[in-house]
Design a protein around this motif. Sequence first.
Motif, PDB file in Angstrom:
ATOM      1  N   MET A  40      33.985  30.588  46.784  1.00  0.00           N
ATOM      2  CA  MET A  40      34.723  30.719  45.534  1.00  0.00           C
ATOM      3  C   MET A  40      36.082  30.071  45.669  1.00  0.00           C
ATOM      4  O   MET A  40      36.785  30.282  46.660  1.00  0.00           O
ATOM      5  CB  MET A  40      34.905  32.189  45.161  1.00  0.00           C
ATOM      6  N   LEU A  41      36.455  29.266  44.672  1.00  0.00           N
ATOM      7  CA  LEU A  41      37.802  28.711  44.574  1.00  0.00           C
ATOM      8  C   LEU A  41      38.488  29.373  43.390  1.00  0.00           C
ATOM      9  O   LEU A  41      38.025  29.235  42.245  1.00  0.00           O
ATOM     10  CB  LEU A  41      37.765  27.195  44.359  1.00  0.00           C
ATOM     11  N   MET A  42      39.565  30.080  43.648  1.00  0.00           N
ATOM     12  CA  MET A  42      40.305  30.766  42.598  1.00  0.00           C
ATOM     13  C   MET A  42      41.533  29.948  42.226  1.00  0.00           C
ATOM     14  O   MET A  42      42.453  29.795  43.027  1.00  0.00           O
ATOM     15  CB  MET A  42      40.730  32.157  43.064  1.00  0.00           C
ATOM     16  N   TYR A  43      41.520  29.411  41.005  1.00  0.00           N
ATOM     17  CA  TYR A  43      42.631  28.606  40.492  1.00  0.00           C
ATOM     18  C   TYR A  43      43.599  29.523  39.757  1.00  0.00           C
ATOM     19  O   TYR A  43      43.367  29.901  38.609  1.00  0.00           O
ATOM     20  CB  TYR A  43      42.113  27.540  39.526  1.00  0.00           C
ATOM     21  N   ALA A  76      34.015  27.697  40.881  1.00  0.00           N
ATOM     22  CA  ALA A  76      35.431  27.716  40.506  1.00  0.00           C
ATOM     23  C   ALA A  76      35.668  28.769  39.434  1.00  0.00           C
ATOM     24  O   ALA A  76      34.821  28.997  38.562  1.00  0.00           O
ATOM     25  CB  ALA A  76      35.854  26.342  39.986  1.00  0.00           C
ATOM     26  N   VAL A  77      36.844  29.404  39.496  1.00  0.00           N
ATOM     27  CA  VAL A  77      37.167  30.443  38.520  1.00  0.00           C
ATOM     28  C   VAL A  77      38.682  30.497  38.359  1.00  0.00           C
ATOM     29  O   VAL A  77      39.433  30.035  39.220  1.00  0.00           O
ATOM     30  CB  VAL A  77      36.609  31.814  38.972  1.00  0.00           C
ATOM     31  N   LEU A  95      37.475  34.201  33.025  1.00  0.00           N
ATOM     32  CA  LEU A  95      38.601  35.133  32.973  1.00  0.00           C
ATOM     33  C   LEU A  95      39.019  35.601  34.363  1.00  0.00           C
ATOM     34  O   LEU A  95      40.185  35.890  34.604  1.00  0.00           O
ATOM     35  CB  LEU A  95      38.232  36.352  32.120  1.00  0.00           C
ATOM     36  N   GLY A  96      38.038  35.699  35.262  1.00  0.00           N
ATOM     37  CA  GLY A  96      38.377  36.026  36.645  1.00  0.00           C
ATOM     38  C   GLY A  96      38.322  37.499  36.971  1.00  0.00           C
ATOM     39  O   GLY A  96      37.358  38.194  36.647  1.00  0.00           O
ATOM     40  N   ALA A  97      39.383  37.990  37.617  1.00  0.00           N
ATOM     41  CA  ALA A  97      39.343  39.308  38.247  1.00  0.00           C
ATOM     42  C   ALA A  97      39.105  40.439  37.259  1.00  0.00           C
ATOM     43  O   ALA A  97      38.395  41.396  37.578  1.00  0.00           O
ATOM     44  CB  ALA A  97      40.636  39.542  39.025  1.00  0.00           C
TER      45      ALA A  97
END
Length: 519
Positions: free
Chosen positions: A272-275, A412-413, A441-443
């Motif tokens: 996972m890549l968190m932008y 990606a997120v 939206l992510g977390a």
Amino acid sequence: MAVLGVDIGTSSSKGVLVDEDGTVLATAVRPHTVSRPLPGHVEMDAPIWWDEFVSLARELTGSSVTVGDRPTGDRAAADAVSAVEVSAVGVSGMGPCVALADEKGTPLRPAILYGIDTRATAQIARLEAELGRDAVLRRCGSLLSTQAVGPKITWLAEHEPEVVARARRLFMPSSYLAHRLTGAYVLDHHSASQSVPLYDSVTQDWYAPWARHIAPHIQLPPLRWPGEIAGHVTAEAASATGLPVGVPVVTGTIDAWSEALSVGAQHTGDLMLMYGSTMFLINTVDERILVPELWSTVGALPGTRSLAGGMATSGMITDWLRQLFGAPGHATLLAEAEASGPGARGLLMLPYFAGERTPVADPDARGVIAGLTVEHSRGDLYRAALEATALGVRHNVEAMRAAGADIRRVVAVGGGTRGGLWTRIVSDVTGLEQEVRTVTLGASYGAAFLAASAVGSPDIDAWNPVHERIAPDTRPRPRYDELYDLYLRLYPATRDIGHALARHRRTTGPGTAEPSPGR
């Protein structure tokens, strides 16, 4: 029926109301800022986390809402959302943080944030000498670093002994929200595994000898897995939030791992890549991989392990540049960066504007802009910042692969996936195809998924299917290979200068901070 997910981030708190099939019914955001009282110190008052949760919960379950990704004045839509019954609550947040509280859970001082707070370099060196570098790596999975909890508690014991003497509880954003909602004092295994050196990642429990050595008065919380129920909404919390009494609240976890769950990146080989304000990378692995340059942790789900890396800045730099440029829209700057082209017309940036976490582990590293001339534009600088993040991702990915990680799929997120240019640059620089899900939206969405999992059996692939895949363009690869070689050479070439300037900053900044060995 719907679930509520709330995440406490570095620059904002975000909430989402999600239907049982994964449909986003409403979202809301509360921007905030962190406090930087001294150079290297980054803090936030824990009560802000609760106040923003209350505000988000009331908005998302009331009549003033944002439906989907857009504000709406549609009364019928608002009434439909307010009529939804919340069946469970999920929480997540930045971490690992150190929020010390008394036996009643009342915070005693502002929370010290994760690896972006670099105050405890002297305590890292001291604890490493006392406990043994190799012993810490073997037992905890990660070395002591600015990300670690133990050195920050030690710093407090040395600088604010009256606080530590009164401290009986250790909270992070997700556990603090769970406590305020339910009265329960718990922490998830993953967050605990980042609380180096207090947690034994082999036995998956607190390690009493080192815990007593570092935090003798603190009663460390019982451990749960992120999707387990921490407790149920109390009458007092229901009155504050508008949530029904008795609604289950999950234990929650650190935001990056919640982000990974939100896009289904929890299978072996997933990366996972968190932008976001910072960039985070999580590779799910079969077994512990111990490498000093990265973090080995337990995963968000029982039986899983992670090899992780984190950059201290990413979107934080682009926001900083935007403010310097007079706050034009990001869309305008992205268009100008697109026009600049690969290589930003001869600019190369080190993104170490808040020190760096992995793989260099140097809190005194400093940002560098090399090749700057009076002919360069703001679009060139913005492009260089995006490319610097991509080069940092490649550095972390190569460190993971050198350690034995198997990267089969990249997901990606985060907010940085919008607009397309940043993700395309990362794919072009790294040579990795990235998968972007429908909901980014992510977390907060991951927290909602954990909540739904506590009361049902949702399928994240059905909740959040793949929206697009970003394949690398091979045409700029020779240029990016050249830049990457220069990037790897630029840090050691400027490290001593950066350290000297960091020492100067500490002695000339507001107040007085203790010297650092410049590790």
